[in-house]
Design a protein around this motif. Structure first.
Motif, mmCIF file in Angstrom:
data_model
loop_
_atom_site.group_PDB
_atom_site.id
_atom_site.type_symbol
_atom_site.label_atom_id
_atom_site.label_comp_id
_atom_site.label_asym_id
_atom_site.label_seq_id
_atom_site.Cartn_x
_atom_site.Cartn_y
_atom_site.Cartn_z
ATOM 1 N N LYS A 125 0.861 -1.185 0.000
ATOM 2 C CA LYS A 125 0.000 0.000 0.000
ATOM 3 C C LYS A 125 0.898 1.236 0.000
ATOM 4 C CE LYS A 125 -4.061 2.048 1.115
ATOM 5 N NZ LYS A 125 -5.077 2.234 0.145
ATOM 6 N N HIS A 126 1.034 1.866 -1.156
ATOM 7 C CA HIS A 126 1.880 3.049 -1.291
ATOM 8 C C HIS A 126 1.087 4.151 -1.973
ATOM 9 C CE1 HIS A 126 5.478 1.083 0.062
ATOM 10 N NE2 HIS A 126 5.271 0.100 -0.781
ATOM 11 N N PRO A 127 1.445 5.392 -1.710
ATOM 12 C CA PRO A 127 0.783 6.493 -2.406
ATOM 13 C C PRO A 127 1.109 6.455 -3.895
ATOM 14 C CG PRO A 127 2.114 7.290 -0.566
ATOM 15 C CD PRO A 127 2.438 5.848 -0.760
ATOM 16 N N SER A 128 0.304 7.170 -4.668
ATOM 17 C CA SER A 128 0.589 7.263 -6.100
ATOM 18 C C SER A 128 1.881 8.048 -6.299
ATOM 19 C CB SER A 128 -0.567 7.961 -6.813
ATOM 20 O OG SER A 128 -0.663 9.300 -6.365
ATOM 21 N N PRO A 129 2.598 7.792 -7.403
ATOM 22 C CA PRO A 129 3.858 8.493 -7.645
ATOM 23 C C PRO A 129 3.718 10.011 -7.644
ATOM 24 C CG PRO A 129 3.661 6.630 -9.135
ATOM 25 C CD PRO A 129 2.345 6.751 -8.399
ATOM 26 N N HIS A 130 2.613 10.550 -8.177
ATOM 27 C CA HIS A 130 2.485 12.016 -8.208
ATOM 28 C C HIS A 130 2.307 12.590 -6.806
ATOM 29 C CE1 HIS A 130 -1.891 11.183 -8.305
ATOM 30 N NE2 HIS A 130 -2.027 12.406 -7.828
ATOM 31 N N LYS A 131 1.629 11.862 -5.905
ATOM 32 C CA LYS A 131 1.495 12.343 -4.532
ATOM 33 C C LYS A 131 2.843 12.278 -3.808
ATOM 34 C CE LYS A 131 -3.391 11.337 -3.808
ATOM 35 N NZ LYS A 131 -4.376 10.561 -3.031
ATOM 36 N N MET A 132 3.603 11.174 -4.032
ATOM 37 C CA MET A 132 4.934 11.083 -3.413
ATOM 38 C C MET A 132 5.827 12.217 -3.910
ATOM 39 S SD MET A 132 5.941 7.042 -3.060
ATOM 40 C CE MET A 132 5.710 6.594 -4.765
ATOM 41 N N ALA A 133 5.789 12.469 -5.224
ATOM 42 C CA ALA A 133 6.628 13.525 -5.786
ATOM 43 C C ALA A 133 6.255 14.886 -5.209
ATOM 44 C CB ALA A 133 6.504 13.534 -7.310
ATOM 45 N N LEU A 134 4.981 15.169 -5.119
ATOM 46 C CA LEU A 134 4.518 16.455 -4.589
ATOM 47 C C LEU A 134 4.977 16.652 -3.143
ATOM 48 C CD1 LEU A 134 2.837 18.996 -5.138
ATOM 49 C CD2 LEU A 134 0.840 17.734 -4.339
ATOM 50 N N VAL A 135 4.787 15.631 -2.308
ATOM 51 C CA VAL A 135 5.199 15.729 -0.908
ATOM 52 C C VAL A 135 6.717 15.871 -0.801
ATOM 53 C CG1 VAL A 135 5.323 14.473 1.288
ATOM 54 C CG2 VAL A 135 3.177 14.547 0.011
ATOM 55 N N LEU A 136 7.452 15.075 -1.572
ATOM 56 C CA LEU A 136 8.917 15.142 -1.494
ATOM 57 C C LEU A 136 9.459 16.484 -1.970
ATOM 58 C CD1 LEU A 136 9.940 11.527 -2.541
ATOM 59 C CD2 LEU A 136 10.156 12.587 -0.296
ATOM 60 N N ILE A 137 8.876 17.043 -3.020
ATOM 61 C CA ILE A 137 9.312 18.369 -3.485
ATOM 62 C C ILE A 137 9.127 19.393 -2.369
ATOM 63 C CG2 ILE A 137 8.745 20.280 -5.049
ATOM 64 C CD1 ILE A 137 8.188 18.067 -7.198
ATOM 65 N N ALA A 138 7.962 19.385 -1.736
ATOM 66 C CA ALA A 138 7.697 20.353 -0.667
ATOM 67 C C ALA A 138 8.637 20.134 0.522
ATOM 68 C CB ALA A 138 6.242 20.239 -0.215
ATOM 69 N N VAL A 139 8.812 18.880 0.937
ATOM 70 C CA VAL A 139 9.654 18.591 2.107
ATOM 71 C C VAL A 139 11.118 18.908 1.816
ATOM 72 C CG1 VAL A 139 10.520 16.714 3.576
ATOM 73 C CG2 VAL A 139 8.073 16.915 3.139
ATOM 74 N N VAL A 140 11.618 18.486 0.661
ATOM 75 C CA VAL A 140 13.024 18.748 0.317
ATOM 76 C C VAL A 140 13.261 20.249 0.234
ATOM 77 C CG1 VAL A 140 14.752 18.526 -1.523
ATOM 78 C CG2 VAL A 140 13.437 16.529 -0.803
ATOM 79 N N TYR A 141 12.369 20.981 -0.428
ATOM 80 C CA TYR A 141 12.526 22.425 -0.539
ATOM 81 C C TYR A 141 12.578 23.086 0.846
ATOM 82 C CZ TYR A 141 11.569 27.304 -1.568
ATOM 83 O OH TYR A 141 11.643 28.674 -1.627
ATOM 84 N N LEU A 142 11.612 22.746 1.687
ATOM 85 C CA LEU A 142 11.569 23.363 3.023
ATOM 86 C C LEU A 142 12.797 22.996 3.855
ATOM 87 C CD1 LEU A 142 7.784 22.938 3.826
ATOM 88 C CD2 LEU A 142 9.009 25.076 3.331
ATOM 89 N N LEU A 143 13.229 21.755 3.796
ATOM 90 C CA LEU A 143 14.410 21.352 4.572
ATOM 91 C C LEU A 143 15.677 22.040 4.079
ATOM 92 C CD1 LEU A 143 13.953 17.528 5.228
ATOM 93 C CD2 LEU A 143 14.092 19.351 6.917
ATOM 94 N N ILE A 144 15.848 22.102 2.771
ATOM 95 C CA ILE A 144 17.050 22.754 2.232
ATOM 96 C C ILE A 144 17.052 24.244 2.579
ATOM 97 C CG2 ILE A 144 18.217 23.438 0.084
ATOM 98 C CD1 ILE A 144 17.655 20.628 -0.947
ATOM 99 N N MET A 145 15.892 24.876 2.484
ATOM 100 C CA MET A 145 15.813 26.289 2.861
ATOM 101 C C MET A 145 16.136 26.469 4.348
ATOM 102 S SD MET A 145 15.351 28.082 0.236
ATOM 103 C CE MET A 145 14.971 29.647 0.970
ATOM 104 N N MET A 146 15.554 25.618 5.200
ATOM 105 C CA MET A 146 15.787 25.712 6.638
ATOM 106 C C MET A 146 17.272 25.487 6.973
ATOM 107 S SD MET A 146 14.217 23.371 9.688
ATOM 108 C CE MET A 146 15.296 22.018 9.283
ATOM 109 N N ILE A 147 17.864 24.478 6.364
ATOM 110 C CA ILE A 147 19.282 24.188 6.624
ATOM 111 C C ILE A 147 20.143 25.355 6.159
ATOM 112 C CG2 ILE A 147 21.222 22.694 5.986
ATOM 113 C CD1 ILE A 147 19.133 20.359 5.898
ATOM 114 N N ASN A 148 19.843 25.899 4.986
ATOM 115 C CA ASN A 148 20.618 27.041 4.482
ATOM 116 C C ASN A 148 20.464 28.266 5.378
ATOM 117 O OD1 ASN A 148 22.197 26.554 2.039
ATOM 118 N ND2 ASN A 148 20.245 25.859 1.194
ATOM 119 N N LEU A 149 19.248 28.516 5.852
ATOM 120 C CA LEU A 149 19.036 29.676 6.720
ATOM 121 C C LEU A 149 19.750 29.510 8.065
ATOM 122 C CD1 LEU A 149 15.282 30.461 6.004
ATOM 123 C CD2 LEU A 149 17.260 31.871 5.391
ATOM 124 N N LEU A 150 19.677 28.292 8.613
ATOM 125 C CA LEU A 150 20.277 28.057 9.929
ATOM 126 C C LEU A 150 21.800 27.899 9.875
ATOM 127 C CD1 LEU A 150 17.669 25.581 11.463
ATOM 128 C CD2 LEU A 150 18.004 27.987 12.051
#
Length: 193
Positions: A125-150
């Motif tokens: 039972k896994h999410p559809s690829p487009h949902k995984m991609a959407l979540v990963l894009i948002a999470v990766v973007y936010l984490l990279i921004m947070m790491i760069n800011l900190l």
């Protein structure tokens, strides 16, 4: 339609990404401490194998069906197979019989799906690829921004390659062990619909 579905799943060996294996076992009453010693030993043995990326153990609870769950990861299918077919692993499995009841339940996942696993859901039972991609894009973007800011001020004098390696390492560790388990649980209703 079936052919196009199969074509989308075909991957060259070595390109399948990480492999996560989950093995749940019912331990005989009174043998729990021996089983936990066994788990410690087999994890230590596996950690020396090429491509091993870590292990986790879930103790018996309602969400695991009152079974112990050993989860281990390898960087690709071949390295996982090398461990699973090794004589050393077989030696550890030979010690297991007096400690457990019934058969083990084995589940496998490859690729990005391991970031979206929840113990209470079936492994297939896994999410559809487009949902995984959407979540990963948002999470990766936010984490990279947070790491760069900190950490940006502390990393500014470093070489681009070293700075990038530090940021990527922190991002992957945070995603694997902290962020994605929580995000997956938070978005479970939408992801797995």
């Amino acid at each position: 339609m079936a052919d196009s579905c199969i074509q989308n799943q075909l991957t060259e060996p070595g390109q399948e990404g990480p492999v996560t294996v989950s093995i749940s076992r019912k331990v005989k009453p009174g043998r729990e401490s021996e089983y936990e010693s066994w788990i410690s030993g087999v994890i230590e043995a596996a950690s020396d194998y090429p491509g091993h990326q870590g292990s986790n153990v879930l103790r018996p609870s309602a969400s695991t069906g009152n079974r112990y769950v050993l989860i281990y990861r390898f960087d690709n299918y071949q390295n996982c197979q090398n461990w699973e077919s090794s004589a050393l692993r077989q030696e550890w499995l030979d010690k297991l019989e007096p400690l457990i009841e019934g058969d083990a339940e084995v589940q496998r996942g490859t690729g990005l799906e391991f970031w979206f696993d929840l113990p209470e859901l079936p492994v297939n039972k896994h999410p559809s690829p487009h949902k995984m991609a959407l979540v990963l894009i948002a999470v990766v973007y936010l984490l990279i921004m947070m790491i760069n800011l900190l950490l940006g001020p502390y990393l500014s004098d470093l070489d681009l390659w070293l700075k990038s390696a530090i940021i990527v390492t922190l991002q992957v560790l945070l995603m694997t062990y902290l962020v994605m388990p929580r995000v997956t649980r938070l978005l479970k209703g939408w992801l797995f619909k």
